[in-house]
Scaffold this motif. Structure first.
Motif, short mmCIF file in Angstrom:
data_model
loop_
_atom_site.label_atom_id
_atom_site.label_comp_id
_atom_site.label_asym_id
_atom_site.label_seq_id
_atom_site.Cartn_x
_atom_site.Cartn_y
_atom_site.Cartn_z
N GLU B 330 97.66 54.84 14.19
CA GLU B 330 97.56 54.25 12.54
C GLU B 330 96.84 55.40 11.74
OE1 GLU B 330 97.06 49.69 12.58
OE2 GLU B 330 95.28 50.74 13.44
N ILE B 331 96.94 54.99 10.43
CA ILE B 331 96.33 55.75 9.42
C ILE B 331 95.76 54.98 8.41
CG2 ILE B 331 98.09 56.16 8.02
CD1 ILE B 331 96.91 58.89 7.30
N ALA B 332 94.34 54.91 8.12
CA ALA B 332 93.60 54.21 7.19
C ALA B 332 92.97 54.99 5.96
CB ALA B 332 92.63 53.51 7.94
N PHE B 333 93.39 54.32 4.71
CA PHE B 333 92.85 54.98 3.82
C PHE B 333 91.76 54.00 3.04
CE2 PHE B 333 97.00 56.85 3.62
CZ PHE B 333 96.96 58.32 3.57
N LEU B 334 90.53 54.91 2.77
CA LEU B 334 89.74 54.00 1.90
C LEU B 334 89.26 54.54 0.20
CD1 LEU B 334 87.09 52.37 1.43
CD2 LEU B 334 85.64 53.94 2.30
N LEU B 335 89.69 53.63 -0.53
CA LEU B 335 90.06 54.12 -2.06
C LEU B 335 88.65 53.45 -2.67
CD1 LEU B 335 93.66 53.12 -1.93
CD2 LEU B 335 92.58 55.75 -2.04
N VAL B 439 88.79 49.44 -1.50
CA VAL B 439 89.98 49.02 -0.82
C VAL B 439 90.39 49.81 0.15
CG1 VAL B 439 92.43 48.65 -1.47
CG2 VAL B 439 90.80 48.42 -3.22
N VAL B 440 90.92 49.27 1.25
CA VAL B 440 91.26 49.79 2.53
C VAL B 440 92.65 49.58 2.84
CG1 VAL B 440 90.95 50.26 5.02
CG2 VAL B 440 88.80 49.68 3.72
N LEU B 441 93.47 50.58 2.79
CA LEU B 441 94.91 50.45 2.95
C LEU B 441 95.22 51.09 4.61
CD1 LEU B 441 96.37 51.28 -0.54
CD2 LEU B 441 96.25 49.09 0.61
N LYS B 442 95.96 50.52 5.17
CA LYS B 442 96.23 50.66 6.61
C LYS B 442 97.82 50.53 7.01
CE LYS B 442 93.95 49.50 10.72
NZ LYS B 442 92.64 48.56 11.13
N ARG B 443 98.37 51.53 7.81
CA ARG B 443 99.65 51.41 8.26
C ARG B 443 99.68 52.21 9.34
NH1 ARG B 443 104.68 54.58 6.01
NH2 ARG B 443 104.39 55.25 7.90
N THR B 444 100.65 51.92 10.22
CA THR B 444 101.23 52.69 11.43
C THR B 444 101.55 54.24 11.05
OG1 THR B 444 103.32 51.92 11.68
CG2 THR B 444 101.65 50.73 13.11
N LEU B 445 101.34 55.26 11.93
CA LEU B 445 101.73 56.42 11.42
C LEU B 445 103.44 56.76 11.01
CD1 LEU B 445 99.69 58.57 13.71
CD2 LEU B 445 99.23 58.49 11.24
#
Lengths: 256, 530
Positions: B330-335, B439-445
């Motif tokens: 996965e990859i996760a972003f914190l905005l 805001v955290v956004l997460k998705r599989t690679l």
């Protein structure tokens, strides 16, 4: 020292190259910071640094080979010499340092690192043919009509162009820092002063999306104004823009 | 023999040059972010106020200033309609950056400083590009718009002597920040989100926006401690920012100054957001997770969306901070971004969107940075704050509601499609705390929708762009803050084989060296006498 044999020639050359590196890497950014009155150091661009280092290495080699005498001195450092303590110490250092340096180069080269993006672009693509024949209707008019168009153009410029290109047409509008491809500074003699009115007309009408791919249209924040501004308004903006920036287009149809 | 040695030496030289190349190629360039100006204090000798100077000033004013400030100085010039904050109305005494006591007019020197330095975070540019004489003339003309300049006696100037900061002073400042109720407008963490600033409006129904004290680039009239001291002491005329000259002692004002200064940060930007590999099964799905401290933060400046109508000329969000982590799945972003309000409405809601091309570009060519184009589609991950009330209701999104995420594709502003439910694979959660959205956004690679979704690859430069909406600024659709293309790069781990290569290189380097030395010893260089 003229005829005295310099057995430390190799070391001197290596030291000089080392000094050059230190100067470019650490001293020069500080010097340029002071010279150009910036509040941050000005690092030497990496390609420039590479060329200076290549030139430094070549200059060292050229110097070492200027005469057979020098060249013999240059190499003789590596031979087991008179047993001078410093010389043998430095020689041993050199013997160890060389393979280590080679290993280090290979290491830095093969570890993964985020490469900086390559973003080359042509800043002044050629004017498309459709725009070549157009004429700015306001350049032909009499003084008074011209002044009126400049004044109206300045109002439009201040309303629509100012947020990016700035009140002074210097590319310093409030949004300028937020676009990686900075808005053009029209006061710069290398920008609108080098092109004709038609070129600006094309740029304003078609904007970033109208650029050819060598000018990276995908990065340009210049809007295409064809849906929002009439042709006459664009010509007026051009009149006002040149006046605000204090420059003249390349071809002037008529002198005042 | 000498010739052979020379050849050997040239080889050495070439090896050296080659390695120089490799070493340079490996270097990563970072972008420094000192984008913002400073307030200039020094003022040259004043030009005498004469009728001629005023007449000349009128010319300067009508050449450069009236487009915003209006031909009669009422701050209603034709360009003012696209501005917020609005240009100064010279017929009223609403001068903000002054060295004089609250309610009085500024000195000529104050006006000179502002004209020379401009005001950061507003449309006022720095006019140090015109001559000092012209600036003085313009000042003499501007003063004719307001009679108070003539009527009032010479205004009393508040002197500023700087006092150095200490940790105790910062602590005392923090206490005073509470005691004097600074937080009512500037917010508890200084993000300009206090309850009063949200409620108050000017008599023309314009919002008062208290400064976000964490953004040093937006301080009106400069962000040095002397500037902050002056602002706290003199206040801003015609705004809720009053003068604290009498309310606080000189020493206390300095404590507050040092506390405010300690909150202010510079913008730390970069072109590439480095995404670290996270050792662990689960990537953080919550903004408050400790693991985020391991990620590199990059701040991205934002501008109003001015590419297509409707245009946002006066955005309220000017920066977004981004962090990202990935693991093998996965990859996760914190905005994170500062927003003074958490007011949600059916249409106007706080939102954020990440934009990627639908596939990693092989060449320089990318889709258009603003929503893609017919030649290049983009993948959008869009998060919206929670709202589920009756028609017209304006409410705050509660902390336990995470908001909604939708994945979209776009090929230009007018060609946006929401992906089908089976292809919606981004999970997200947003929380509003003390004037800041996280805001955290997460998705599989990788996903099954290889056409519409970005498939992440390790070690590649992947373009990314950002958009933020502020519901209380009436942002919706094209009305938003946007960024240019930036990049993310999922950092590779150092493979073990690297050390094998290094070992081989050292051995080879050593062998070449030994061969060279042996040869040198066998055939020592002899100087041929001429």
């Amino acid at each position: 020292m003229a005829n005295k044999r310099n057995t430390f020639l190799l070391i001197w050359i290596l030291t000089a190259i080392g000094c050059l590196f230190v100067f470019l890497k650490y001293a020069s950014p500080k010097i340029f910071q002071v010279l150009m009155a910036k509040d941050h150091p000005m690092p030497t661009p990496s390609t420039l640094m590479m060329w200076y280092m290549i030139m430094g290495v070549l200059a060292g080699l050229v110097y070492a080979t200027t005469s057979n005498q020098k060249f013999a001195d240059f190499l003789s450092f590596l031979l087991p010499g008179s047993g001078h303590v410093i010389q043998s110490f430095l020689r041993n250092m050199l013997f160890v340092a060389f393979p280590v340096l080679v290993g280090w180069f290979v290491y830095t080269w093969s570890i993964p690192g985020a490469a900086s993006p390559v973003e080359l672009r042509i800043q002044h693509p050629t004017l498309p043919q459709d725009f070549e024949k157009l004429e700015n209707p306001f350049r032909q008019k009499d003084d008074q009509a011209q002044r009126k168009s400049i004044e109206e153009g300045k109002i439009l410029f201040q309303t629509y162009c100012r947020p990016c290109h700035g009140s002074k047409a210097d590319g310093n509008g409030p949004f300028a820092n937020s676009f990686r491809l900075r808005p053009i500074n029209f006061q710069d003699p290398g920008t609108i002063a080098t092109v004709v009115d038609n070129y600006l007309f094309w740029r304003i009408k078609e904007g970033g999306p109208g650029l050819p791919s060598e000018a990276t249209p995908w990065d340009s924040a210049m809007p295409s104004w064809k849906d929002d501004l009439k042709d006459d308004e664009i010509w007026m903006i051009i009149m006002g823009e040149y006046d605000t920036a204090g420059v003249m287009p390349r071809q002037r149809e008529k002198q005042e | 023999m000498i010739k052979a040695l020379k050849k050997g030496l040239i080889c050495f030289g070439l090896i050296g040059i080659g390695s120089c190349f490799l070493w340079i190629c490996g270097e990563v360039s970072a972008q420094s972010s000192l984008l913002f100006r400073t307030y200039k204090h020094e003022v040259p000798q004043k030009l005498q106020e004469t009728p001629e100077a005023v007449a000349e000033g009128k010319k300067v004013y009508e050449k450069r200033c009236w487009y915003c400030h209006g031909i009669e100085g009422k701050g209603d010039g034709p360009a003012s309609k696209t501005m917020f904050p609005k240009p100064r109305n010279f017929t009223r005494n609403e001068y903000k950056v002054r060295s004089t006591v609250f309610g009085s007019v500024p000195t000529d020197e104050d006006l000179f400083r502002i004209i020379t330095s401009g005001i950061e975070g507003t449309a006022m540019p720095f006019w140090n590009t015109i001559s000092e004489k012209e600036r003085w003339q313009a000042i003499h003309y501007i003063k004719t718009f307001n009679e108070q300049f003539k009527k009032d006696a010479t205004p009393q100037v508040v002197s500023v002597i700087s006092i150095a900061s200490t940790p105790e002073s910062v602590n005392r400042g923090q206490e005073l920040f509470k005691e004097t109720k600074c937080y009512e407008c500037h917010g508890e963490d200084g993000r300009g989100n206090g309850p009063l600033t949200v409620a108050l409006q000017t008599e023309w129904n314009m919002p008062y926006r208290a400064r976000d004290l964490t953004k040093s680039w937006n301080f009106k009239g400069g962000n040095t401690i002397e500037d902050i001291y002056r602002t706290i002491s003199t206040g801003f005329n015609e705004t809720p920012m009053g003068s604290y000259l009498e309310k606080l002692s000189d020493e206390d004002r300095w404590h507050v100054v040092h506390y405010v200064k300690s909150l202010a940060k510079d913008i730390a930007s970069d072109v590439v957001v480095k995404v670290k590999l996270w050792e662990g099964d689960q990537l953080p799905s919550d903004a408050s997770d400790e693991s985020w401290s391991k990620a590199t933060a990059v701040e991205i400046p934002l501008a109003g969306q001015i590419i297509a109508t409707p245009r946002q000329w006066a955005p309220s969000i000017d920066a977004i901070m981004v962090k990202a982590l990935y693991n093998k799945n996965e990859i996760a972003f914190l905005l994170e971004w500062d927003d003074a309000t958490n007011k949600q409405e059916e249409v106007f809601r706080d939102a954020v969107s990440l934009q990627f091309p639908t596939k990693i570009p092989e060449s320089l060519k990318k889709p258009y940075f603003a929503m893609g184009d017919s030649g290049g589609a983009v993948n959008l991950w869009s998060w919206k704050a929670y709202w589920n009330e009756g028609f017209g209701a304006v409410v705050e999104a509660p902390e336990n509601e995470s908001g909604s995420v939708s994945e979209m594709n776009a090929k230009g502003f007018k060609n946006v499609t929401i992906q089908p439910p089976e292809s919606q694979n981004v999970a997200g959660r947003g929380i509003y705390q003390n004037g800041r959205w996280k805001v955290v956004l997460k998705r599989t690679l990788v996903t099954e929708d290889t056409k519409g979704d970005m498939q992440f690859e390790i070690g590649k430069l992947i373009p990314i762009a950002f958009a933020v909406w502020d519901g209380s600024n009436s942002d919706v659709g094209g009305l938003k803050s946007v960024s240019s293309w930036y990049y993310i790069s999922l950092e590779k781990q150092v493979p073990k084989t690297v050390f094998v290569y290094v070992l081989i290189a050292i051995i080879m380097g050593g062998s070449v060296e030994m061969w060279f030395i042996a040869r040198l010893r066998r055939f020592p260089p002899k100087v041929e006498e001429e």
